[in-house]
Scaffold this active site. Structure first.
Site, PDB file in Angstrom:
ATOM      1  N   SER A  21       0.862  -1.184   0.000  1.00  0.00           N
ATOM      2  CA  SER A  21       0.000   0.000   0.000  1.00  0.00           C
ATOM      3  C   SER A  21       0.895   1.229   0.000  1.00  0.00           C
ATOM      4  O   SER A  21       2.075   1.143   0.338  1.00  0.00           O
ATOM      5  CB  SER A  21      -0.833  -0.017   1.282  1.00  0.00           C
ATOM      6  OG  SER A  21      -1.543   1.182   1.444  1.00  0.00           O
ATOM      7  N   TYR A  62      -2.330   0.216  10.776  1.00  0.00           N
ATOM      8  CA  TYR A  62      -2.290  -0.261   9.391  1.00  0.00           C
ATOM      9  C   TYR A  62      -0.953   0.084   8.741  1.00  0.00           C
ATOM     10  O   TYR A  62      -0.338  -0.753   8.081  1.00  0.00           O
ATOM     11  CB  TYR A  62      -3.452   0.351   8.606  1.00  0.00           C
ATOM     12  CG  TYR A  62      -3.569  -0.130   7.172  1.00  0.00           C
ATOM     13  CD1 TYR A  62      -3.689  -1.490   6.872  1.00  0.00           C
ATOM     14  CD2 TYR A  62      -3.575   0.776   6.111  1.00  0.00           C
ATOM     15  CE1 TYR A  62      -3.798  -1.929   5.559  1.00  0.00           C
ATOM     16  CE2 TYR A  62      -3.699   0.355   4.793  1.00  0.00           C
ATOM     17  CZ  TYR A  62      -3.809  -0.999   4.518  1.00  0.00           C
ATOM     18  OH  TYR A  62      -3.920  -1.441   3.211  1.00  0.00           O
TER      19      TYR A  62
HETATM   20  O1  NJP Z   1      -9.709  -5.591   0.166  1.00  0.00           O
HETATM   21  P1  NJP Z   1     -10.874  -6.661   0.413  1.00  0.00           P
HETATM   22  P2  NJP Z   1      -8.955  -5.104  -1.144  1.00  0.00           P
HETATM   23  N1  NJP Z   1      -6.966 -15.244   5.582  1.00  0.00           N
HETATM   24  O2  NJP Z   1     -11.291  -6.444   1.831  1.00  0.00           O
HETATM   25  C1  NJP Z   1      -9.128 -11.843   2.474  1.00  0.00           C
HETATM   26  C2  NJP Z   1      -4.433  -3.716   0.065  1.00  0.00           C
HETATM   27  N2  NJP Z   1      -4.844  -2.345  -0.202  1.00  0.00           N
HETATM   28  O3  NJP Z   1      -9.175  -5.998  -2.278  1.00  0.00           O
HETATM   29  O4  NJP Z   1     -11.099 -14.327   3.985  1.00  0.00           O
HETATM   30  C3  NJP Z   1      -7.253 -15.326   4.279  1.00  0.00           C
HETATM   31  O5  NJP Z   1     -11.879  -6.623  -0.670  1.00  0.00           O
HETATM   32  C4  NJP Z   1     -10.600 -11.527   2.316  1.00  0.00           C
HETATM   33  O6  NJP Z   1     -11.393 -12.688   2.143  1.00  0.00           O
HETATM   34  P3  NJP Z   1     -12.143 -13.525   3.308  1.00  0.00           P
HETATM   35  C5  NJP Z   1      -5.078  -4.332   1.287  1.00  0.00           C
HETATM   36  O7  NJP Z   1      -4.393  -4.019   2.486  1.00  0.00           O
HETATM   37  C6  NJP Z   1      -6.135  -1.990  -0.427  1.00  0.00           C
HETATM   38  O8  NJP Z   1      -9.264  -3.673  -1.294  1.00  0.00           O
HETATM   39  O9  NJP Z   1     -13.123 -14.372   2.526  1.00  0.00           O
HETATM   40  N3  NJP Z   1      -7.819 -14.339   3.585  1.00  0.00           N
HETATM   41  C7  NJP Z   1     -10.600 -10.785   0.999  1.00  0.00           C
HETATM   42  O10 NJP Z   1     -10.650 -11.697  -0.084  1.00  0.00           O
HETATM   43  C8  NJP Z   1      -4.979  -5.803   0.958  1.00  0.00           C
HETATM   44  O11 NJP Z   1      -3.727  -6.322   1.309  1.00  0.00           O
HETATM   45  C9  NJP Z   1      -6.476  -0.647  -0.632  1.00  0.00           C
HETATM   46  O12 NJP Z   1     -12.797 -12.512   4.193  1.00  0.00           O
HETATM   47  C10 NJP Z   1      -8.131 -13.221   4.245  1.00  0.00           C
HETATM   48  C11 NJP Z   1      -9.246 -10.095   0.976  1.00  0.00           C
HETATM   49  O13 NJP Z   1      -8.428 -10.705   1.962  1.00  0.00           O
HETATM   50  C12 NJP Z   1      -5.153  -5.834  -0.565  1.00  0.00           C
HETATM   51  O14 NJP Z   1      -4.818  -4.533  -1.024  1.00  0.00           O
HETATM   52  C13 NJP Z   1      -5.503   0.303  -0.608  1.00  0.00           C
HETATM   53  C14 NJP Z   1      -7.866 -13.054   5.610  1.00  0.00           C
HETATM   54  C15 NJP Z   1      -9.357  -8.601   1.277  1.00  0.00           C
HETATM   55  O15 NJP Z   1     -10.102  -8.039   0.269  1.00  0.00           O
HETATM   56  C16 NJP Z   1      -6.527  -6.185  -1.042  1.00  0.00           C
HETATM   57  O16 NJP Z   1      -7.442  -5.205  -0.635  1.00  0.00           O
HETATM   58  C17 NJP Z   1      -4.206  -0.077  -0.366  1.00  0.00           C
HETATM   59  C18 NJP Z   1      -7.266 -14.129   6.277  1.00  0.00           C
HETATM   60  N4  NJP Z   1      -6.991 -14.083   7.588  1.00  0.00           N
HETATM   61  C19 NJP Z   1      -3.890  -1.393  -0.173  1.00  0.00           C
HETATM   62  N5  NJP Z   1      -8.286 -11.820   5.992  1.00  0.00           N
HETATM   63  C20 NJP Z   1      -7.860  -0.151  -0.854  1.00  0.00           C
HETATM   64  N6  NJP Z   1      -8.847  -0.997  -1.118  1.00  0.00           N
HETATM   65  O17 NJP Z   1      -8.064   1.098  -0.810  1.00  0.00           O
HETATM   66  C21 NJP Z   1      -8.795 -11.232   4.888  1.00  0.00           C
HETATM   67  O18 NJP Z   1      -3.306   0.881  -0.338  1.00  0.00           O
HETATM   68  N7  NJP Z   1      -8.704 -12.067   3.838  1.00  0.00           N
END
Ligand code: NJP
Length: 251
Positions: free
Chosen positions: A135, A148
């Site tokens: 990020s 974060y």
């Molecule tokens: O987020 P989101 P994004 N074990 O919430 C999964 C970074 N980023 O696509 O497990 C396994 O839609 C969760 O799935 P589930 C951000 O930090 C974003 O926007 O089924 N999986 C979901 O598929 C992140 O690293 C922004 O709940 C786990 C996914 O992770 C990445 O980009 C800005 C889990 C999260 O998807 C994807 O973000 C930035 C676990 N323990 C960086 N916990 C932004 N959106 O603005 C969660 O600078 N997941």
């Protein structure tokens, strides 16, 4: 034999878009996340479009589960460490340390465990790729972002250290660092399901990045020739010149 890409956090947002994009680019994709119904829906969509996809329900913070998953994988060419997220915007003085621990677990320990478990599956190839989705919070700080930004700085350190340690091996280590991306769940999760607070993050911002914008960047970086390592790529929407400098249009 097709190349295999493993994508964590592929049940939504950037991870799901990256899985779709890598499948379109010819990779056999393995999708990871905790919500099986979401994973299945993305896999079905990829298969309907002619791609090859399967999923595995996995919590990346669970060391035993990560090891067990790795045993089911014969070959891995590309690992996209995307699972991650933020919790709250509490100031340092009043933040709950357990929230900080959770953010460290998912953004740093998760990628660490997955990378350790899958690295032995790279042996067959002369072009393995590890992508780390950090990020702009990995290089700057902002008020309310302490937990974060600390976690994402840690993930940045993981990527950079790994690149140094693997120098000379046939492995590329790529860090993609997006700014504001309007995915459905990132801010919603950050604000504990409060849709109004989540919407306010993107309010009036002309064209924040989409999940597809980031996914296309990941696919582009991964599909460069094997001698080209995109060390660190920062992408932001044009309206966001810095974390604290966001252009908003008021109605
Ligand atoms: O987020 P989101 P994004 N074990 O919430 C999964 C970074 N980023 O696509 O497990 C396994 O839609 C969760 O799935 P589930 C951000 O930090 C974003 O926007 O089924 N999986 C979901 O598929 C992140 O690293 C922004 O709940 C786990 C996914 O992770 C990445 O980009 C800005 C889990 C999260 O998807 C994807 O973000 C930035 C676990 N323990 C960086 N916990 C932004 N959106 O603005 C969660 O600078 N997941």
């Amino acid at each position: 034999m097709s190349r295999v890409a493993v994508i964590s956090g592929a049940s939504s947002g950037i991870g799901a878009a990256t899985a779709r994009g890598l499948a379109r680019a010819g990779f056999e994709v393995i999708l990871l996340a905790r919500r099986e119904d979401r994973l299945k829906a993305v896999c079905d969509e990829i298969a309907a479009a002619g791609g090859q996809a399967r999923y595995h329900r996995l919590d990346v913070t669970d060391a035993d589960a990560v090891r067990e998953f790795a045993q089911t994988v014969e070959q891995c060419d590309v690992l996209v460490n995307n699972a991650g997220g933020a919790i709250g915007i509490d100031p340092v003085l009043s933040a709950d340390p357990s929230d900080w621990r959770k953010m460290y677990e998912v953004n740093v320990i998760g990628p660490l465990q997955l990378t350790q478990a899958l690295a032995p599956k790279f042996r067959h190839t002369d072009d393995a790729v590890i992508v780390v989705l950090t990020s702009t919070a990995a290089s700057g700080v902002y008020e309310g972002g302490g937990g974060y930004t600390a976690a994402k700085h840690g993930e940045h350190a993981l990527a950079g250290t790994l690149r140094l340690e693997l120098c000379g091996e046939p492995v590329r280590v790529i860090e993609i660092a997006p700014g504001m991306v309007a995915t459905e769940e990132f801010s919603l999760n950050r604000f504990g399901g409060d849709q109004a607070r989540a919407d306010a993050v993107y309010a009036g911002v002309p064209d924040p990045l989409s999940a597809d914008d980031v996914a296309e960047t990941v696919v582009w970086a991964v599909t460069r020739p094997r001698h080209v390592n995109v060390d660190l790529l920062v992408l932001r929407p044009r309206a966001q010149a810095a974390q604290h400098k966001v252009h908003r249009v008021t109605p």
